[in-house]
Write an enzyme that holds these catalytic residues in place. Structure first.
Site, PDB file in Angstrom:
ATOM      1  N   ALA C  43      41.845 -27.916  45.872  1.00  0.00           N
ATOM      2  CA  ALA C  43      41.024 -27.985  47.556  1.00  0.00           C
ATOM      3  C   ALA C  43      41.746 -29.184  48.822  1.00  0.00           C
ATOM      4  O   ALA C  43      41.918 -28.668  49.758  1.00  0.00           O
ATOM      5  CB  ALA C  43      39.436 -28.610  48.174  1.00  0.00           C
ATOM      6  N   GLY C  44      42.171 -30.336  47.851  1.00  0.00           N
ATOM      7  CA  GLY C  44      43.358 -31.236  48.351  1.00  0.00           C
ATOM      8  C   GLY C  44      43.956 -30.630  48.601  1.00  0.00           C
ATOM      9  O   GLY C  44      45.035 -31.053  49.379  1.00  0.00           O
ATOM     10  N   ARG C 336      25.584 -19.701  33.449  1.00  0.00           N
ATOM     11  CA  ARG C 336      25.301 -20.511  32.713  1.00  0.00           C
ATOM     12  C   ARG C 336      24.560 -21.604  32.198  1.00  0.00           C
ATOM     13  O   ARG C 336      24.445 -21.666  30.733  1.00  0.00           O
ATOM     14  CB  ARG C 336      26.640 -21.450  33.509  1.00  0.00           C
ATOM     15  CG  ARG C 336      27.942 -21.282  33.077  1.00  0.00           C
ATOM     16  CD  ARG C 336      29.340 -21.306  34.083  1.00  0.00           C
ATOM     17  NE  ARG C 336      30.074 -21.692  34.384  1.00  0.00           N
ATOM     18  CZ  ARG C 336      30.841 -21.146  34.767  1.00  0.00           C
ATOM     19  NH1 ARG C 336      31.596 -22.501  35.160  1.00  0.00           N
ATOM     20  NH2 ARG C 336      32.411 -21.001  33.744  1.00  0.00           N
ATOM     21  N   GLU C 452      34.288 -29.793  45.172  1.00  0.00           N
ATOM     22  CA  GLU C 452      33.504 -29.985  43.687  1.00  0.00           C
ATOM     23  C   GLU C 452      32.745 -31.150  44.383  1.00  0.00           C
ATOM     24  O   GLU C 452      32.246 -31.473  44.898  1.00  0.00           O
ATOM     25  CB  GLU C 452      33.895 -30.229  42.736  1.00  0.00           C
ATOM     26  CG  GLU C 452      32.812 -30.791  41.863  1.00  0.00           C
ATOM     27  CD  GLU C 452      33.314 -30.709  40.383  1.00  0.00           C
ATOM     28  OE1 GLU C 452      34.647 -30.669  40.095  1.00  0.00           O
ATOM     29  OE2 GLU C 452      32.565 -31.022  39.548  1.00  0.00           O
ATOM     30  N   LEU C 468      37.010 -22.727  41.489  1.00  0.00           N
ATOM     31  CA  LEU C 468      38.304 -21.644  42.128  1.00  0.00           C
ATOM     32  C   LEU C 468      38.454 -21.526  43.780  1.00  0.00           C
ATOM     33  O   LEU C 468      39.033 -21.333  44.297  1.00  0.00           O
ATOM     34  CB  LEU C 468      39.154 -21.758  41.491  1.00  0.00           C
ATOM     35  CG  LEU C 468      39.386 -21.740  39.775  1.00  0.00           C
ATOM     36  CD1 LEU C 468      40.487 -20.791  39.132  1.00  0.00           C
ATOM     37  CD2 LEU C 468      40.381 -23.880  39.919  1.00  0.00           C
TER      38      LEU C 468
END
Lengths: 229, 250, 665
Positions: C43-44, C336, C452, C468
């Site tokens: 993201a960064g 999950r 996140e 991702l």
């Protein structure tokens, strides 16, 4: 990208190393072919060898090749020294414990030392034979400079240090062998000539060359020494 | 397990370093090497002293941060592993283990086992990219097929984690394996072709500027590379650089 | 009141229409606007690169020694995109639907739909950047399937997809650094955000090498600082992953949303000893081919635990493939949260298969057999022997999962080609995070959160290969647009000065806290506290939670926090490289965040996704949601002390999806 930049580039230095090195491999083959005639110590052998030596020192094309060879030696040595100095600078503080044998062959790690041995040998070799051939004192046989006798004498009983000379010669050939075992395939790698299919062949050829050529070279003085005992 | 650890201690880039000896007991073979280092540091801190500074982050062999020269080898005796993936079962009770930082002019020590690897970033900045804006309006991803074998080779080159083990292992501290891996990744893909020549020239130039040594083809880099980056990448770079040099206009 | 700023109009048109309507900043003005990006993960890096490309002056910070090391790099399995290359009925709507359902209906429809829309651009973008995705023999991109979905929409690069995507973003970032458009500060940590006139106008950062504090002013700040799974001490996160930047923002007014939503990943290598520092994930893609089981008989489980029996000695009939038994429709590929809980249920019932009793088998024997037979037939072997089939099958499995198997072998010292892997759930991802509106702006003006670090897209459970997707969507395609709408009002502001009293006060507070830590000279190292916090969190706020446990945890965390400040020992000084000091600051924040997580878990009286309250379950042990009372985002406001945080609700409105009991049976 300026031209000067290219010449200063580390890769260009590698190309010079590789090209000069591979050229010298060719030279070795030529030199070896001539030397092998020394196995024939008869009068005919002597004549043939002296004719060959005469041809090699006078024929213009060969002369040109010989200058190329000197240039190659010069480039190879100067470039090698420059690279070694740079490489030393790249790691000013060494490791306290370094296990080089874990990841690289002995010869690849000691090309500089091997090269230096070869260079020392080269200088003495030039002095013993090349210098004598060109500037004497040298006898004549059948109207030709008798290099054959020079060689025979050098490795014969008349020379009190012949044993030492043979030992030095053999040692230098060992150095040459290890130098070639790494250098031959390394030259191809530096020029970017690597291919999953052909590289194993080059590697094998290099090994064969590195063992075969110096062995044959070394066998000559050993042979000459022993037959004159 | 009981171990004797000889660890390089150095306060800063200018300081002179030395090897310090520590005894460490109660090490379990299931521990990772870095967990053993954690244990050592715990012991040091509780004794009121300064712990050993070392780089580490993901601890699963992919971030490329951990960087220890262990018993004379980058990332220790294992093959295909980073320091964090090395486990103590690779050692024996009573062993003496020497732990040093990566050593290279281009990787100055920050403290103890931590080095500055920003030279690698600058090499990438010099050209390790494809100049495409992040518009999202490029052509469809499937518009350019890439032969699988070539794509797989590009991937293999791209798996380099930039840890610097290649530089650390090379007797000349050469960065050729690192640089050639990035050059190769793009050289193998159709997307990388437009800048193929200028890229290799710029990256090699930066590599030289950083003070890395020259490649003498010992192959140590590829042996110690935790990701198994192949020497053929270096050959490819040698080839590309030569052809770029011959073809370039200036 | 929280205004999520979701645009009007039909769901599928919202984003397009919104983009057409928002304010733009012209290129000349962009040059006079500064933006700070914290963190250089997917993201960064992508945000910093995109903003710089657009013309803004960007400063990017990361605590690692290089932007390429951010923990996005460790993502293994893949990235989702609604490309429908496999012609299996995938579409933007289906990806949207799967994500909302997978998140147990606790995410915002509009955000998720936008995510699904831009997912396809991500793949195009990455391929153009030279990301070497896996390809088929025809040269086109390959896909695989992940948990909780019935299509193959996951793009991958062996088991290293995160690495390849991050290196793609890193290369885009590097390009901007070389152009001088991004000022990259490595080994720098954000210590606090600075507010001027109610807007976030900069940060205090610490140079981790020299220890110096620095003031950085900007018109807007973007946090891309990842998740806070390390509050559990043991997680699949990198050692440096932390909550600090987000927590500092929270303390300056940014609400923390759904902090208790934590993803426990079902397939990790189990804990081996008390010195364990982190847990290693085994990619979810393994569940495509691996079958999960425990012995059906307790005495077999006991025998395996005490070493008198081996997995291979348990007869087929005596094995309990509990996921296939309980969830026949999805089998081993349930989401999950479901897979993790099922493993815990079996282990709690006494069927665990390692020394600690906390492990189940992930078995590739039938996949090896199946692939072996296919391969034999491809090679035209008539009546191949069992050994031949197994050998061929192993080759296929090796080609697919070789690097994961190697990793397992390295860590567990066991050969997964011969005996089943042992796995157990571990903390992996935090769906919760800073509350953001549709623009990804937090409740603080000018402060954004992406990837996140925000809470926005995954609800109560994230589907595999979606992190991702979200990181890159936010960074490449969402934030660069939405931030313009805010910055358009700043074109006349001029450069922000860092000489103001606000910057000075912020710097002073940071310095004081650092001094306190250094001068404390207590008796215990930082890790001691971190481990104890982790144990409390794992036991009481982990895979299943209950009221009594959470209340107890809150009391324990408060006490631990107090003890930390009294007794922590930070060696060294604050004016040189000192990783222990960095860690101390982070753990201090975890000690506050942990309490808030427990408070959130306590307040949410329902089970949903990764949040399982024992009081709220169906008779057969499935999570029981309460849509009537809990279809909201809990956004927590900081009011002076973590214990006094106030919860603000953002109601979730579902106009396009019918809320159903999630069933994978």
């Amino acid at each position: 990208m300026s031209n000067s930049g290219i010449l200063r580039s580390s890769l260009a230095k590698k190309y010079v190393m590789a090209l000069s090195g591979l050229f010298l491999c060719l030279f070795l083959l030529g030199h070896l072919a001539g030397n092998l005639q020394l196995f024939n110590t008869s009068a005919e052998g002597q004549l043939a060898f002296n004719e060959y030596a005469h041809f090699m020192t006078t024929f213009p094309l060969v002369k040109l090749l010989s200058y190329l060879t000197y240039a190659a030696v010069l480039f190879h040595v100067v470039d090698g020294i420059a690279l070694t100095i740079q490489n030393r600078k790249a790691r000013p503080t060494g490791y306290v414990k370094e296990k080089g044998s874990a990841n690289a062959s002995w010869s690849s790690r000691n090309m500089g030392i091997l090269g230096t041995i070869i260079l020392v040998f080269f200088v003495s070799h030039m002095q013993n034979f090349w210098y004598v051939m060109h500037f004497g004192p040298i006898g004549e046989s059948d109207g030709l400079k008798d290099l054959h006798t020079v060689v025979m004498t050098f490795f014969g009983p008349e020379n009190g240090l012949a044993g030492l000379a043979v030992a030095g010669y053999v040692l230098a050939q060992f150095a040459l062998g290890f130098h070639l075992i790494h250098g031959f395939q390394s030259g191809f790698q530096s020029l970017g000539l690597r291919h999953s299919k052909y590289s194993p062949l080059i590697d094998r050829a290099g090994l064969l060359f590195g063992i075969g050529v110096p062995t044959l070279f070394a066998s000559i003085p050993v042979y000459l020494f022993f037959i004159q005992l | 397990m009981n171990l004797t650890l000889k660890v390089w201690r150095q306060d800063g880039p200018e300081a002179t370093g030395h090897m310090d000896t520590h005894a460490l007991g109660g090490v379990s073979p299931d521990m990772s090497f870095l967990e053993m280092m954690d244990m050592l540091n715990d012991q040091i801190i509780r004794a009121g002293e300064e712990p050993v500074a070392f780089d580490h982050d993901c601890r699963e062999g992919i971030c490329g941060m951990c960087s220890m020269f262990i018993n004379g080898e980058a990332h220790g005796p294992g093959r295909g592993v980073t320091t964090c993936q090395l486990h103590m079962r690779s050692f024996n009770d009573g062993d003496t283990i020497a732990i040093e930082p990566w050593r290279a002019q281009a990787f100055p020590v920050i403290k103890d086992l931590t080095v500055d690897r920003s030279a690698f970033d600058r090499v990438i900045q010099a050209g390790g990219y494809i100049s495409v804006n992040t518009s999202g309006n490029t052509i469809d991803a499937n518009a350019i097929p890439v032969p699988k074998e070539q794509a797989d080779d590009a991937f293999s080159a791209a798996t380099c984690i930039g840890c610097g083990a290649c530089v650390a292992s090379c007797k000349n501290a050469s960065a050729m394996l690192f640089v050639s891996a990035k050059v190769s990744q793009f050289a193998l893909l159709p997307q990388g072709q437009p800048e193929r020549e200028s890229r290799v020239q710029r990256m090699v130039e930066q590599m030289d500027k950083e003070g890395f040594g020259n490649c003498t083809n010992t192959g140590a880099c590829a042996v110690e590379c935790p990701k198994g980056i192949d020497l053929s990448n270096i050959a490819r770079m040698n080839r590309d650089f030569m052809s770029a040099t011959v073809k370039s206009k200036k | 009141m929280l205004d999520s700023k979701i645009p009007e109009g039909p769901l599928a048109d919202k984003w397009t229409k919104y983009k057409d309507d928002i304010q733009l900043v012209n290129p000349a003005n962009k040059r006079s606007i500064d933006v700070i990006v914290i963190g250089t993960g997917l993201a960064g890096s992508s945000a910093a690169a995109s903003l710089a490309e657009m013309g803004y002056n960007v400063k990017a910070l990361c605590f690692q020694d290089s932007p390429r090391r951010a923990h996005s790099i460790a993502a293994q399995g893949g990235i989702n995109a609604a490309k429908n290359y496999q012609n299996d009925g995938d579409s933007v709507h289906r990806l949207f639907y799967d994500t909302v359902k997978g998140g147990d209906y606790r995410s915002r429809e509009a955000n998720v739909h936008r995510l699904a829309e831009v997912s396809t651009n991500i793949i195009d973008q990455c391929v153009a950047q030279g990301v070497p995705f896996a390809r088929e023999y025809g040269g086109l991109l390959d896909n695989r399937s992940f948990g909780g979905v019935q299509v193959s929409r996951t793009f991958y690069a062996k088991g290293q997809t995160g690495q390849q995507l991050l290196l793609g973003a890193y290369s885009a970032l590097s390009r901007q650094i070389s152009k001088g458009k991004v000022d990259m500060l490595t080994r720098h940590e954000m210590m606090d955000v600075v507010m001027l006139d109610g807007k976030c106008r900069g940060i205090i950062a610490r140079n981790l090498v020299t220890g110096e504090l620095e003031r950085h002013a900007a018109h807007a700040v973007v946090l891309a600082t990842g998740g806070y799974g390390n509050v559990f001490f043991l997680s699949t996160n990198a050692m440096g992953s932390n909550v600090s930047a987000a927590w500092k923002a929270h303390k300056k007014g940014a609400h923390m949303a759904n902090p208790c939503f934590t993803q426990i990943h079902p397939t990790c290598i189990p804990v081996s000893g008390e010195h364990q520092s982190k847990l290693t994930l085994m990619s979810e893609s393994l569940r495509n081919d691996g079958r999960i089981w425990v012995p059906a008989k307790k005495e077999d489980a006991d025998a395996i635990r005490n070493g008198t029996k081996k997995a291979l000695e348990i007869a087929e009939a005596d094995r309990d493939y509990y996921l296939e038994r309980r969830y026949p429709a999805f089998g081993n590929l349930v989401p999950r949260d479901v897979a993790s809980r099922a493993a815990k249920e079996r282990c709690d019932a006494g069927f665990g298969v390692n020394k600690t009793g906390e492990a189940v088998f992930l078995d590739f024997a039938s996949a090896i057999n199946r692939y072996g037979k296919t391969e034999a037939s491809i090679r035209g072997l008539s009546e191949p022997s069992t050994e031949e089939i197994v050998t061929l099958g192993k080759e296929v499995v090796k080609a697919k999962y070789g690097n994961l198997f190697d990793m397992y072998k390295q860590i567990a010292a066991d050969n997964p080609y011969e005996t089943p892997m042992k796995i157990y759930p571990a903390v992996h991802y935090t769906m919760g995070g800073l509350w953001v509106d549709y623009n990804l702006m937090t409740s603080v003006s000018g402060l954004y959160a992406t990837g996140e670090s925000n809470f926005s897209d995954h609800g109560a459970n994230r589907l595999g290969a979606s992190a991702l997707m979200q990181g890159l969507a936010d960074g490449y395609f969402v934030l660069p647009y939405t931030i313009g709408d805010y910055l358009a009002n700043d074109i006349r502001t001029g450069a922000i000065s860092s000489d103001s009293a606000e910057f000075e006060a912020a710097e002073k507070a940071v310095q004081e806290r650092i001094d306190h830590l250094i001068n404390n000279k207590g008796s215990k190292p930082v890790d001691d506290f971190h481990r104890r916090l982790g144990r409390i969190m794992w036991n009481e706020c982990g895979m299943s939670r209950n009221e009594a446990g959470l209340k107890k945890a809150i009391v324990e965390i408060r006490a631990l926090r107090e003890e930390f400040w009294k007794d922590v020992r930070v060696p060294g000084n604050a004016t040189s490289y000192n990783p222990e000091l960095d860690k101390a600051g982070r753990v201090a924040d975890f000690l506050e965040q942990g309490e808030l997580m427990c408070m959130d878990a306590l307040a949410r009286e329902e089970s949903c996704g990764g949040h399982f309250r024992e009081e709220h379950q169906t008779p057969d042990g499935e999570a029981l949601r309460d849509d009537e009372n809990f279809a909201f985002v809990s956004a927590w406001e900081f009011v002076g002390d973590p214990s006094e945080s106030k919860m603000i609700k953002e109601d979730l409105v579902f106009e396009n999806i019918e809320l159903k009991q999630r069933s994978y049976k």
